[in-house]
Write a protein that holds these residues in place. Structure first.
Motif, PDB file in Angstrom:
ATOM      1  N   GLU A  95       0.843  -1.194   0.000  1.00 55.61           N
ATOM      2  CA  GLU A  95       0.000   0.000   0.000  1.00 55.61           C
ATOM      3  C   GLU A  95       0.882   1.249   0.000  1.00 55.61           C
ATOM      4  OE1 GLU A  95      -2.830   0.143   3.152  1.00 55.61           O
ATOM      5  OE2 GLU A  95      -3.626  -1.861   2.747  1.00 55.61           O
ATOM      6  N   VAL A  96       0.498   2.238  -0.803  1.00 53.54           N
ATOM      7  CA  VAL A  96       1.244   3.493  -0.889  1.00 53.54           C
ATOM      8  C   VAL A  96       0.541   4.558  -0.050  1.00 53.54           C
ATOM      9  CG1 VAL A  96       2.222   5.232  -2.416  1.00 53.54           C
ATOM     10  CG2 VAL A  96       1.914   2.894  -3.236  1.00 53.54           C
ATOM     11  N   TRP A  97       1.313   5.218   0.800  1.00 50.71           N
ATOM     12  CA  TRP A  97       0.811   6.350   1.574  1.00 50.71           C
ATOM     13  C   TRP A  97       1.648   7.568   1.200  1.00 50.71           C
ATOM     14  CZ3 TRP A  97      -2.624   6.276   6.126  1.00 50.71           C
ATOM     15  CH2 TRP A  97      -3.318   5.079   6.227  1.00 50.71           C
ATOM     16  N   PHE A  98       1.005   8.732   1.188  1.00 46.53           N
ATOM     17  CA  PHE A  98       1.681   9.949   0.767  1.00 46.53           C
ATOM     18  C   PHE A  98       1.772  10.952   1.906  1.00 46.53           C
ATOM     19  CE2 PHE A  98      -0.243   8.148  -3.038  1.00 46.53           C
ATOM     20  CZ  PHE A  98       0.834   8.148  -3.919  1.00 46.53           C
ATOM     21  N   PRO A 332      -5.948   8.685 -11.900  1.00 47.33           N
ATOM     22  CA  PRO A 332      -7.135   7.826 -11.774  1.00 47.33           C
ATOM     23  C   PRO A 332      -6.895   6.520 -11.024  1.00 47.33           C
ATOM     24  CG  PRO A 332      -7.108   8.823 -13.937  1.00 47.33           C
ATOM     25  CD  PRO A 332      -5.823   9.231 -13.271  1.00 47.33           C
ATOM     26  N   TYR A 333      -5.780   5.839 -11.285  1.00 43.50           N
ATOM     27  CA  TYR A 333      -5.514   4.562 -10.614  1.00 43.50           C
ATOM     28  C   TYR A 333      -5.430   4.748  -9.102  1.00 43.50           C
ATOM     29  CZ  TYR A 333      -2.995   0.446  -8.964  1.00 43.50           C
ATOM     30  OH  TYR A 333      -2.610  -0.670  -8.256  1.00 43.50           O
ATOM     31  N   TYR A 334      -4.728   5.801  -8.669  1.00 42.12           N
ATOM     32  CA  TYR A 334      -4.565   6.032  -7.233  1.00 42.12           C
ATOM     33  C   TYR A 334      -5.771   6.739  -6.623  1.00 42.12           C
ATOM     34  CZ  TYR A 334       0.186   4.322  -7.404  1.00 42.12           C
ATOM     35  OH  TYR A 334       1.285   3.501  -7.536  1.00 42.12           O
ATOM     36  N   LYS A 335      -6.435   7.539  -7.412  1.00 49.00           N
ATOM     37  CA  LYS A 335      -7.594   8.276  -6.899  1.00 49.00           C
ATOM     38  C   LYS A 335      -8.667   7.338  -6.373  1.00 49.00           C
ATOM     39  CE  LYS A 335     -10.222  12.422  -8.064  1.00 49.00           C
ATOM     40  NZ  LYS A 335     -10.525  13.396  -9.137  1.00 49.00           N
ATOM     41  N   GLN A 336      -8.826   6.184  -7.027  1.00 46.69           N
ATOM     42  CA  GLN A 336      -9.840   5.225  -6.604  1.00 46.69           C
ATOM     43  C   GLN A 336      -9.522   4.606  -5.244  1.00 46.69           C
ATOM     44  OE1 GLN A 336      -9.981   1.935  -9.363  1.00 46.69           O
ATOM     45  NE2 GLN A 336      -7.770   1.576  -9.273  1.00 46.69           N
ATOM     46  N   MET A 337      -8.280   4.801  -4.773  1.00 45.24           N
ATOM     47  CA  MET A 337      -7.896   4.273  -3.465  1.00 45.24           C
ATOM     48  C   MET A 337      -8.256   5.227  -2.341  1.00 45.24           C
ATOM     49  SD  MET A 337      -4.241   2.579  -4.487  1.00 45.24           S
ATOM     50  CE  MET A 337      -4.143   1.593  -5.987  1.00 45.24           C
ATOM     51  N   ASP A 338      -8.785   6.390  -2.714  1.00 42.58           N
ATOM     52  CA  ASP A 338      -9.328   7.361  -1.760  1.00 42.58           C
ATOM     53  C   ASP A 338      -8.279   7.920  -0.799  1.00 42.58           C
ATOM     54  OD1 ASP A 338     -11.020   8.992  -0.384  1.00 42.58           O
ATOM     55  OD2 ASP A 338     -11.971   7.407   0.797  1.00 42.58           O
ATOM     56  N   TYR A 339      -7.551   8.892  -1.309  1.00 42.40           N
ATOM     57  CA  TYR A 339      -6.589   9.623  -0.486  1.00 42.40           C
ATOM     58  C   TYR A 339      -7.154  10.973  -0.046  1.00 42.40           C
ATOM     59  CZ  TYR A 339      -3.074   6.208  -1.908  1.00 42.40           C
ATOM     60  OH  TYR A 339      -2.368   5.044  -2.110  1.00 42.40           O
ATOM     61  N   GLY A 340      -8.487  11.092  -0.090  1.00 42.96           N
ATOM     62  CA  GLY A 340      -9.127  12.365   0.208  1.00 42.96           C
ATOM     63  C   GLY A 340      -8.811  12.928   1.576  1.00 42.96           C
ATOM     64  N   SER A 341      -8.517  12.058   2.540  1.00 41.20           N
ATOM     65  CA  SER A 341      -8.249  12.535   3.899  1.00 41.20           C
ATOM     66  C   SER A 341      -6.800  12.967   4.104  1.00 41.20           C
ATOM     67  CB  SER A 341      -8.595  11.432   4.913  1.00 41.20           C
ATOM     68  OG  SER A 341      -7.797  10.279   4.676  1.00 41.20           O
ATOM     69  N   ALA A 342      -5.934  12.681   3.126  1.00 42.35           N
ATOM     70  CA  ALA A 342      -4.525  13.054   3.265  1.00 42.35           C
ATOM     71  C   ALA A 342      -4.357  14.558   3.118  1.00 42.35           C
ATOM     72  CB  ALA A 342      -3.691  12.325   2.215  1.00 42.35           C
ATOM     73  N   ASN A 343      -3.573  15.150   4.016  1.00 44.17           N
ATOM     74  CA  ASN A 343      -3.307  16.588   3.953  1.00 44.17           C
ATOM     75  C   ASN A 343      -2.095  16.829   3.062  1.00 44.17           C
ATOM     76  OD1 ASN A 343      -2.945  19.298   4.276  1.00 44.17           O
ATOM     77  ND2 ASN A 343      -2.443  19.204   6.460  1.00 44.17           N
ATOM     78  N   LEU A 344      -2.355  17.132   1.787  1.00 41.38           N
ATOM     79  CA  LEU A 344      -1.299  17.339   0.804  1.00 41.38           C
ATOM     80  C   LEU A 344      -1.414  18.731   0.191  1.00 41.38           C
ATOM     81  CD1 LEU A 344      -1.566  13.841  -0.948  1.00 41.38           C
ATOM     82  CD2 LEU A 344      -0.024  14.496   0.917  1.00 41.38           C
ATOM     83  N   SER A 345      -1.733  19.702   1.019  1.00 47.98           N
ATOM     84  CA  SER A 345      -2.015  21.057   0.524  1.00 47.98           C
ATOM     85  C   SER A 345      -0.808  21.694  -0.157  1.00 47.98           C
ATOM     86  CB  SER A 345      -2.507  21.947   1.667  1.00 47.98           C
ATOM     87  OG  SER A 345      -1.556  21.991   2.720  1.00 47.98           O
ATOM     88  N   ASN A 346       0.391  21.443   0.363  1.00 47.07           N
ATOM     89  CA  ASN A 346       1.583  22.018  -0.271  1.00 47.07           C
ATOM     90  C   ASN A 346       1.796  21.443  -1.666  1.00 47.07           C
ATOM     91  OD1 ASN A 346       2.158  23.579   1.985  1.00 47.07           O
ATOM     92  ND2 ASN A 346       3.549  22.076   2.870  1.00 47.07           N
ATOM     93  N   ALA A 347       1.583  20.134  -1.799  1.00 46.35           N
ATOM     94  CA  ALA A 347       1.732  19.483  -3.102  1.00 46.35           C
ATOM     95  C   ALA A 347       0.684  20.002  -4.086  1.00 46.35           C
ATOM     96  CB  ALA A 347       1.611  17.970  -2.946  1.00 46.35           C
ATOM     97  N   GLU A 348      -0.533  20.178  -3.611  1.00 47.22           N
ATOM     98  CA  GLU A 348      -1.611  20.665  -4.478  1.00 47.22           C
ATOM     99  C   GLU A 348      -1.341  22.091  -4.945  1.00 47.22           C
ATOM    100  OE1 GLU A 348      -4.863  20.125  -1.853  1.00 47.22           O
ATOM    101  OE2 GLU A 348      -4.842  17.927  -2.034  1.00 47.22           O
ATOM    102  N   ASN A 349      -0.862  22.936  -4.017  1.00 43.58           N
ATOM    103  CA  ASN A 349      -0.555  24.321  -4.376  1.00 43.58           C
ATOM    104  C   ASN A 349       0.614  24.381  -5.355  1.00 43.58           C
ATOM    105  OD1 ASN A 349      -0.795  27.324  -3.891  1.00 43.58           O
ATOM    106  ND2 ASN A 349       1.318  26.987  -3.222  1.00 43.58           N
ATOM    107  N   TYR A 350       1.638  23.573  -5.088  1.00 45.75           N
ATOM    108  CA  TYR A 350       2.790  23.511  -5.989  1.00 45.75           C
ATOM    109  C   TYR A 350       2.349  23.117  -7.395  1.00 45.75           C
ATOM    110  CZ  TYR A 350       6.610  21.258  -8.469  1.00 45.75           C
ATOM    111  OH  TYR A 350       7.473  20.860  -9.455  1.00 45.75           O
TER     112      TYR A 350
END
Length: 381
Positions: A95-98, A332-350
């Motif tokens: 399992e991959v965690w970010f 899409p492949y990873y999105k289906q694994m539901d990472y919605g709760s992960a706080n990745l705001s810096n990555a998203e802004n970048y």
């Protein structure tokens, strides 16, 4: 101005001569050039062992297998990387965690990684795969201390960074892939990388146990090491379910000549980076450089609000940029694994602002000046 790509290989006559010489020799694959390349690469990065593979993705796959990753076990990596950094875990059924990135270096954040690890029971995670993004080395000493505290292994994804280094707490320069802090490191020899073999990769380590595992898994899990005197020369054993992840002698010959130029190539890449920084300082944000660190500069990334506008504008001027990268958990492949709760705001802004400008040793001063001129003309409206 002729077309200016974001990255480009530089093949010279000595590279061509080396390949032709190998083509007329006895071995095209599984010959002496592979071992020569491995030995020279290990010496270059300061590691005890190096194993050549057909690409860096294969190297990452072998790395997680050599470390014993099992189905269902969890590994942490950065969301800002090529998908292979995460895919290797999935190949083994893990399992991959970010964890999030640092907003200034764009590297995997030590603090975010620490918080993620401490949010779970001890033993929940098995390893960390930090990435030397754009050529900027991760401070692996800090990650090693964290990993040791929680019994984790480390694979350094150094695909962008041959020739890069950071300074540890003892004041010693630590080259990417030298094995002093990471269990294994993986490099890429794709044409837009520092060392072009067409395709190819290298795994480095200071562990003889891991080295032997890599050698076995690279070649179908087959070995001749246990052959007894009364057995014929054809005898071999398949001891594990391995793969055909070998690099050819043809590619290794090219890799050897390319490696010999990488020191000068990194110097030139840093000259280009300094010119960009001098032009953009105070106007455009770019990747920061921690003290005592040498960025090998596979990429030169800037952040700009109207990224799509700049991308399209530069194409009209025959300047071809790239975006590194779409965050892995949004694919899409990873999105289906539901990472919605992960706080990745810096990555998203970048990701909303990043764009990679042309960066390769054969980029001329005139070409770079043209790129700078066009970027600033867009930013200034």
């Amino acid at each position: 101005m002729q077309s200016i790509p974001y990255g480009k290989q530089n093949i010279e006559q000595d590279d061509i001569d080396a390949v032709i010489k190998t083509l007329t020799a006895d071995f095209l694959t599984q010959g002496p050039k592979v071992k020569e390349f491995e030995d020279k690469f290990a010496e270059y990065v300061g590691a005890k062992f190096a194993v050549a593979v057909n690409n860096a993705t294969s190297g990452l796959h072998l790395a997680v297998l050599a470390l014993g990753l099992k189905p269902g076990e969890r590994v942490i990596t950065t969301p800002i990387t090529f998908a292979a950094s995460a895919n290797c875990v999935r190949y083994a059924g893990g399992e991959v965690w970010f964890a999030d990135i640092d907003p200034d270096t764009y590297l995997l954040s030590l603090e975010s990684t620490k918080n993620l690890i401490k949010s779970k029971p001890k033993g929940y995670f098995k390893g960390i795969i930090p990435v030397d993004f754009a050529g900027l080395p991760v401070n692996l000493e800090e990650f090693r201390n964290l990993a040791d505290e929680h019994d984790l292994w480390i694979i350094e994804d150094a695909a962008h960074a041959p020739g890069g280094c950071f300074t540890d707490s003892k004041g010693e320069r630590q080259k990417c892939g030298n094995g002093n802090y990471a269990d294994l490191a993986v490099f890429s020899f794709h044409p837009v990388k520092h060392i072009a073999c067409g395709e190819g990769g290298m795994v480095t380590t200071n562990s003889e146990v891991l080295y032997r595992k890599l050698l076995l898994l690279r070649t179908h899990g087959i070995t001749k090491e246990n052959m007894e005197e009364d057995q014929g020369g054809w005898y071999y054993e398949m001891q594990d379910l391995g793969f055909n992840y070998r690099l050819t002698d043809i590619q290794s010959a090219l890799g050897i000549t390319q490696l010999s130029k990488n020191k000068a190539g990194v110097i030139r890449r840093n000259e280009i980076a300094e010119a960009y920084k001098n032009a953009f300082k105070g106007k455009i944000k770019f990747q920061s450089l921690p003290e005592g660190t040498v960025n090998a500069h596979h990429l030169f990334v800037i952040e700009i609000d109207d990224r799509k506008g700049l991308y399209d504008f530069l194409r009209t001027e025959n300047i071809f940029t790239q975006i590194h990268y779409i965050p892995v958990p949004t694919l899409p492949y990873y999105k289906q694994m539901d990472y919605g709760s992960a706080n990745l705001s810096n990555a998203e802004n970048y990701y909303s602002k990043c764009i990679s400008l042309p960066m390769y040793p054969s980029l001329t001063d005139d070409e770079q000046s043209f790129v700078i001129e066009k970027v600033l003309s867009f930013v200034n409206g």
